[in-house]
Scaffold this motif. Structure first.
Motif, PDB file in Angstrom:
ATOM      1  N   ALA A  45       0.865  -1.190   0.000  1.00  0.00           N
ATOM      2  CA  ALA A  45       0.000   0.000   0.000  1.00  0.00           C
ATOM      3  C   ALA A  45       0.896   1.233   0.000  1.00  0.00           C
ATOM      4  O   ALA A  45       1.749   1.389   0.884  1.00  0.00           O
ATOM      5  N   VAL A  46       0.719   2.087  -0.998  1.00  0.00           N
ATOM      6  CA  VAL A  46       1.594   3.246  -1.179  1.00  0.00           C
ATOM      7  C   VAL A  46       0.754   4.518  -1.284  1.00  0.00           C
ATOM      8  O   VAL A  46      -0.262   4.540  -1.983  1.00  0.00           O
ATOM      9  N   SER A  47       1.191   5.573  -0.577  1.00  0.00           N
ATOM     10  CA  SER A  47       0.572   6.893  -0.710  1.00  0.00           C
ATOM     11  C   SER A  47       1.442   7.720  -1.660  1.00  0.00           C
ATOM     12  O   SER A  47       2.675   7.741  -1.518  1.00  0.00           O
ATOM     13  N   HIS A  48       0.785   8.406  -2.613  1.00  0.00           N
ATOM     14  CA  HIS A  48       1.530   9.154  -3.626  1.00  0.00           C
ATOM     15  C   HIS A  48       0.949  10.555  -3.772  1.00  0.00           C
ATOM     16  O   HIS A  48      -0.278  10.739  -3.771  1.00  0.00           O
ATOM     17  N   ALA A  49       1.845  11.545  -3.903  1.00  0.00           N
ATOM     18  CA  ALA A  49       1.420  12.945  -3.996  1.00  0.00           C
ATOM     19  C   ALA A  49       0.796  13.237  -5.351  1.00  0.00           C
ATOM     20  O   ALA A  49       1.364  12.896  -6.402  1.00  0.00           O
ATOM     21  N   LEU A  50      -0.366  13.863  -5.316  1.00  0.00           N
ATOM     22  CA  LEU A  50      -1.081  14.242  -6.533  1.00  0.00           C
ATOM     23  C   LEU A  50      -0.185  15.088  -7.436  1.00  0.00           C
ATOM     24  O   LEU A  50       0.458  16.039  -6.993  1.00  0.00           O
TER      25      LEU A  50
END
Length: 274
Positions: free
Chosen positions: A89-94
């Motif tokens: 699970a990865v969070s990525h900047a818009l």
């Protein structure tokens, strides 16, 4: 009579050690003649294919039993394994470029088959949402690994910024109206969000002292800007005024008693300070 121990057709994993289950034999006169069984044929566990083991036996009178066979099918039946590189699970900047960490794959027979991994799914970096990347692979024998996935959540993670209009430290004359210069705010996604800036704090222009005005703002994703502060110092900075009573130049008779007319003084804050 020869009787197989186990099945007549056996599937065996490529590369694994093979131990044959064997057979038993009995004779109406000699009884148990299992020890006389002769097994022929070999199994090459490192080469896929069908191999035959033949069991034969004769009794003491020379009577030969009907031969019995076992077919051993050696094949690669073990699934390869996929391992993610990085988190599932990865969070990525818009708006930021996304480079996937990928995955590796190994097989008990083929070894490292990372080069065979295929990837499906895409990440829309300009649209907030969750995106799934799926990794698949098949070994040389056609065994497909259990697919592995990574979920990439694209979100506006950048905090907006606030810029003061004017100085962060201001001196203000006591008793005069104060109008704050305000501040602007911008966000990498929302753009100009000056209209969303909130201000807290007041300036009491009638009381000398230091007053703090604090500016805050949130972007549409809920990211909070670092608060910016202006300090307003209210002080009596205007000089009082002295006014002569009478003339500034006076003629006086020699020898006569002199009584000065004096002067008055006023201040914008203190009033009459004569």
């Amino acid at each position: 009579v020869i009787t197989l121990v186990g099945d007549a057709a056996v599937s065996h994993a490529l590369g694994a050690t093979y131990t044959d289950a064997g057979a038993t034999a009995s004779d109406d006169v000699d009884g148990d003649v299992t020890s006389s069984i002769v097994a022929t044929g070999t199994v090459d566990v490192n080469t896929a294919g069908d191999y035959t083991i033949t069991y034969a036996v004769s009794d003491a009178a020379g009577n030969a039993a009907t031969a019995v066979t076992r077919t051993v099918t050696v094949s690669d039946t073990t699934l390869p394994v996929i391992t993610l590189v990085g988190d599932a699970a990865v969070s990525h900047a818009l708006g930021a470029t996304y480079t996937d960490a990928g995955a590796t794959a190994t097989d008990d027979i083929d070894g490292d088959i990372t080069a065979r991994v295929t990837t499906s799914g895409a990440v829309e970096i300009d649209t907030v949402g969750s995106y799934t990347i799926t990794y698949s692979v098949t070994d040389a024998a056609g065994n497909a690994a259990v697919a592995v996935t990574r979920v990439v959540t694209v979100a506006d993670a950048g905090a907006p910024s606030i810029t003061l209009i004017g100085d962060s430290v201001v001196s203000h004359a006591q008793g005069t109206p104060y109008t704050d210069a305000g501040a602007t705010a911008s966000d990498d996604v929302d753009g100009d969000i000056t209209s969303k800036v909130t201000t807290s704090g007041t300036v009491d222009v009638n009381t000398a002292g230091e007053y703090t005005i604090t500016y805050t703002v949130l972007d549409s994703a809920g990211n909070d800007a670092a608060a910016v502060v202006r300090t307003v110092t209210v002080a009596d900075a205007i000089l009082p005024v002295i006014t002569l009573v009478g003339d500034a130049v006076v003629s006086h008779a020699l020898g006569a008693t002199y009584t000065d007319a004096g002067a008055t003084a006023t201040d914008d804050v203190d009033g009459d300070i004569t």
